[in-house]
Design a protein around this motif. Structure first.
Motif, PDB file in Angstrom:
ATOM      1  N   GLU A 180       0.825  -1.211   0.000  1.00 31.82           N
ATOM      2  CA  GLU A 180       0.000   0.000   0.000  1.00 31.82           C
ATOM      3  C   GLU A 180       0.859   1.261   0.000  1.00 31.82           C
ATOM      4  O   GLU A 180       0.490   2.262  -0.606  1.00 31.82           O
ATOM      5  N   ALA A 181       2.024   1.206   0.657  1.00 29.17           N
ATOM      6  CA  ALA A 181       2.917   2.359   0.684  1.00 29.17           C
ATOM      7  C   ALA A 181       3.466   2.684  -0.704  1.00 29.17           C
ATOM      8  O   ALA A 181       3.798   3.833  -0.998  1.00 29.17           O
ATOM      9  N   LYS A 182       3.555   1.691  -1.574  1.00 30.79           N
ATOM     10  CA  LYS A 182       4.103   1.877  -2.927  1.00 30.79           C
ATOM     11  C   LYS A 182       3.026   1.924  -4.002  1.00 30.79           C
ATOM     12  O   LYS A 182       3.320   1.986  -5.181  1.00 30.79           O
ATOM     13  N   LYS A 183       1.782   1.890  -3.603  1.00 34.54           N
ATOM     14  CA  LYS A 183       0.650   1.767  -4.522  1.00 34.54           C
ATOM     15  C   LYS A 183       0.700   2.735  -5.709  1.00 34.54           C
ATOM     16  O   LYS A 183       0.440   2.357  -6.845  1.00 34.54           O
ATOM     17  N   ASN A 184       1.069   3.974  -5.467  1.00 37.73           N
ATOM     18  CA  ASN A 184       1.077   4.968  -6.542  1.00 37.73           C
ATOM     19  C   ASN A 184       2.188   4.749  -7.557  1.00 37.73           C
ATOM     20  O   ASN A 184       2.145   5.310  -8.650  1.00 37.73           O
ATOM     21  N   ILE A 194      -8.064 -10.475  -5.412  1.00 31.41           N
ATOM     22  CA  ILE A 194      -7.472  -9.619  -6.437  1.00 31.41           C
ATOM     23  C   ILE A 194      -8.326  -8.370  -6.642  1.00 31.41           C
ATOM     24  O   ILE A 194      -7.811  -7.253  -6.681  1.00 31.41           O
ATOM     25  N   THR A 195      -9.612  -8.562  -6.784  1.00 31.66           N
ATOM     26  CA  THR A 195     -10.488  -7.436  -7.115  1.00 31.66           C
ATOM     27  C   THR A 195     -10.752  -6.509  -5.934  1.00 31.66           C
ATOM     28  O   THR A 195     -11.232  -5.396  -6.133  1.00 31.66           O
ATOM     29  N   THR A 196     -10.411  -6.936  -4.729  1.00 27.23           N
ATOM     30  CA  THR A 196     -10.629  -6.081  -3.560  1.00 27.23           C
ATOM     31  C   THR A 196      -9.326  -5.546  -2.969  1.00 27.23           C
ATOM     32  O   THR A 196      -9.361  -4.795  -1.997  1.00 27.23           O
ATOM     33  N   ASN A 197      -8.191  -5.895  -3.554  1.00 23.88           N
ATOM     34  CA  ASN A 197      -6.901  -5.446  -3.041  1.00 23.88           C
ATOM     35  C   ASN A 197      -6.667  -3.990  -3.443  1.00 23.88           C
ATOM     36  O   ASN A 197      -6.704  -3.656  -4.625  1.00 23.88           O
ATOM     37  N   ASP A 198      -6.406  -3.127  -2.467  1.00 22.23           N
ATOM     38  CA  ASP A 198      -6.215  -1.699  -2.731  1.00 22.23           C
ATOM     39  C   ASP A 198      -5.070  -1.418  -3.695  1.00 22.23           C
ATOM     40  O   ASP A 198      -5.142  -0.490  -4.500  1.00 22.23           O
ATOM     41  N   VAL A 199      -4.004  -2.188  -3.625  1.00 20.41           N
ATOM     42  CA  VAL A 199      -2.845  -1.963  -4.478  1.00 20.41           C
ATOM     43  C   VAL A 199      -3.182  -2.224  -5.943  1.00 20.41           C
ATOM     44  O   VAL A 199      -2.678  -1.540  -6.828  1.00 20.41           O
ATOM     45  N   LEU A 242      -8.147  -7.466 -14.563  1.00 22.16           N
ATOM     46  CA  LEU A 242      -7.344  -8.300 -13.664  1.00 22.16           C
ATOM     47  C   LEU A 242      -7.866  -9.734 -13.648  1.00 22.16           C
ATOM     48  O   LEU A 242      -7.091 -10.689 -13.742  1.00 22.16           O
ATOM     49  N   ARG A 243      -9.168  -9.863 -13.527  1.00 19.24           N
ATOM     50  CA  ARG A 243      -9.782 -11.195 -13.461  1.00 19.24           C
ATOM     51  C   ARG A 243      -9.508 -11.988 -14.743  1.00 19.24           C
ATOM     52  O   ARG A 243      -9.180 -13.173 -14.698  1.00 19.24           O
ATOM     53  N   VAL A 276       6.370 -10.117  -5.513  1.00 16.48           N
ATOM     54  CA  VAL A 276       6.639 -11.157  -4.509  1.00 16.48           C
ATOM     55  C   VAL A 276       5.732 -10.949  -3.302  1.00 16.48           C
ATOM     56  O   VAL A 276       5.132 -11.908  -2.788  1.00 16.48           O
ATOM     57  N   ARG A 277       5.585  -9.710  -2.864  1.00 16.63           N
ATOM     58  CA  ARG A 277       4.714  -9.431  -1.712  1.00 16.63           C
ATOM     59  C   ARG A 277       3.272  -9.831  -2.005  1.00 16.63           C
ATOM     60  O   ARG A 277       2.584 -10.359  -1.132  1.00 16.63           O
ATOM     61  N   ILE A 278       2.821  -9.579  -3.222  1.00 14.26           N
ATOM     62  CA  ILE A 278       1.463  -9.989  -3.594  1.00 14.26           C
ATOM     63  C   ILE A 278       1.335 -11.509  -3.500  1.00 14.26           C
ATOM     64  O   ILE A 278       0.341 -12.020  -2.998  1.00 14.26           O
ATOM     65  N   GLY A 279       2.343 -12.226  -3.943  1.00 15.71           N
ATOM     66  CA  GLY A 279       2.321 -13.685  -3.823  1.00 15.71           C
ATOM     67  C   GLY A 279       2.206 -14.132  -2.379  1.00 15.71           C
ATOM     68  O   GLY A 279       1.457 -15.066  -2.064  1.00 15.71           O
ATOM     69  N   ILE A 280       2.907 -13.454  -1.500  1.00 15.77           N
ATOM     70  CA  ILE A 280       2.862 -13.798  -0.076  1.00 15.77           C
ATOM     71  C   ILE A 280       1.500 -13.454   0.516  1.00 15.77           C
ATOM     72  O   ILE A 280       0.931 -14.230   1.286  1.00 15.77           O
TER      73      ILE A 280
END
Length: 151
Positions: free
Chosen positions: A19-23, A60-65, A74-75, A114-118
């Motif tokens: 979320e900190a890197k989202k932009n 996936i569809t509800t992740n803020d990033v 995405l789907r 990688v973080r998304i995978g985790i």
């Protein structure tokens, strides 16, 4: 601390870092690599039941990033990668890892994938050995040390 609590805490930490890197995470390559990673984690044990497919798709569809991208897009990408893995896991995995590797030259995007995978792997409270293994393989394809992510 119980194993489940550590998994949950790790997934929450990874989500906070994302979320900190989202932009900064708006490229098409990041989008594709993220969906490839989600599919790889979902199919980590070589099979995907419909409830698991639905659960990951919902995450996936509800992740803020990932809100930088249209949910339908995405789907669709997630389903395409997952279909490759379901049809022939070993061959599909090579293709999916190649897609993930496309963000290798952008370290922030690579780490975010990688973080998304985790996050996806730990969302059910069980980041199992198969899921950890495919995320570790993705780290190698990205030129990242798995130990950076406690893998």
């Amino acid at each position: 601390m119980a194993l489940w609590d550590r998994i949950k805490e790790s997934a929450q930490t990874m989500q906070t870092q994302l979320e900190a890197k989202k932009n900064d995470l708006k490229s098409g390559a990041f989008r594709d690599a993220s969906m490839a990673m989600c599919a790889l984690v979902a199919a980590a044990d070589g099979t995907v039941d419909p409830s698991e497919r639905q659960r990951v798709a919902q995450l996936i569809t509800t992740n803020d990033v990932l809100a930088n991208f249209p949910a339908d897009d995405l789907r669709q990408r997630f389903d395409q990668y997952l279909d490759k893995l379901v049809a022939d896991f070993d061959f599909g995995k090579v293709s999916v890892l190649q897609e993930i590797a496309k963000v290798q030259k952008k370290p922030e995007e690579a780490r975010a994938v990688v973080r998304i995978g985790i996050v996806i792997g730990g969302a059910d409270g069980q980041f199992d050995a198969d899921e950890r293994g495919v995320v570790r393989e993705a780290c190698h394809s990205l030129g990242l040390a798995p130990s950076e992510f406690d893998l």
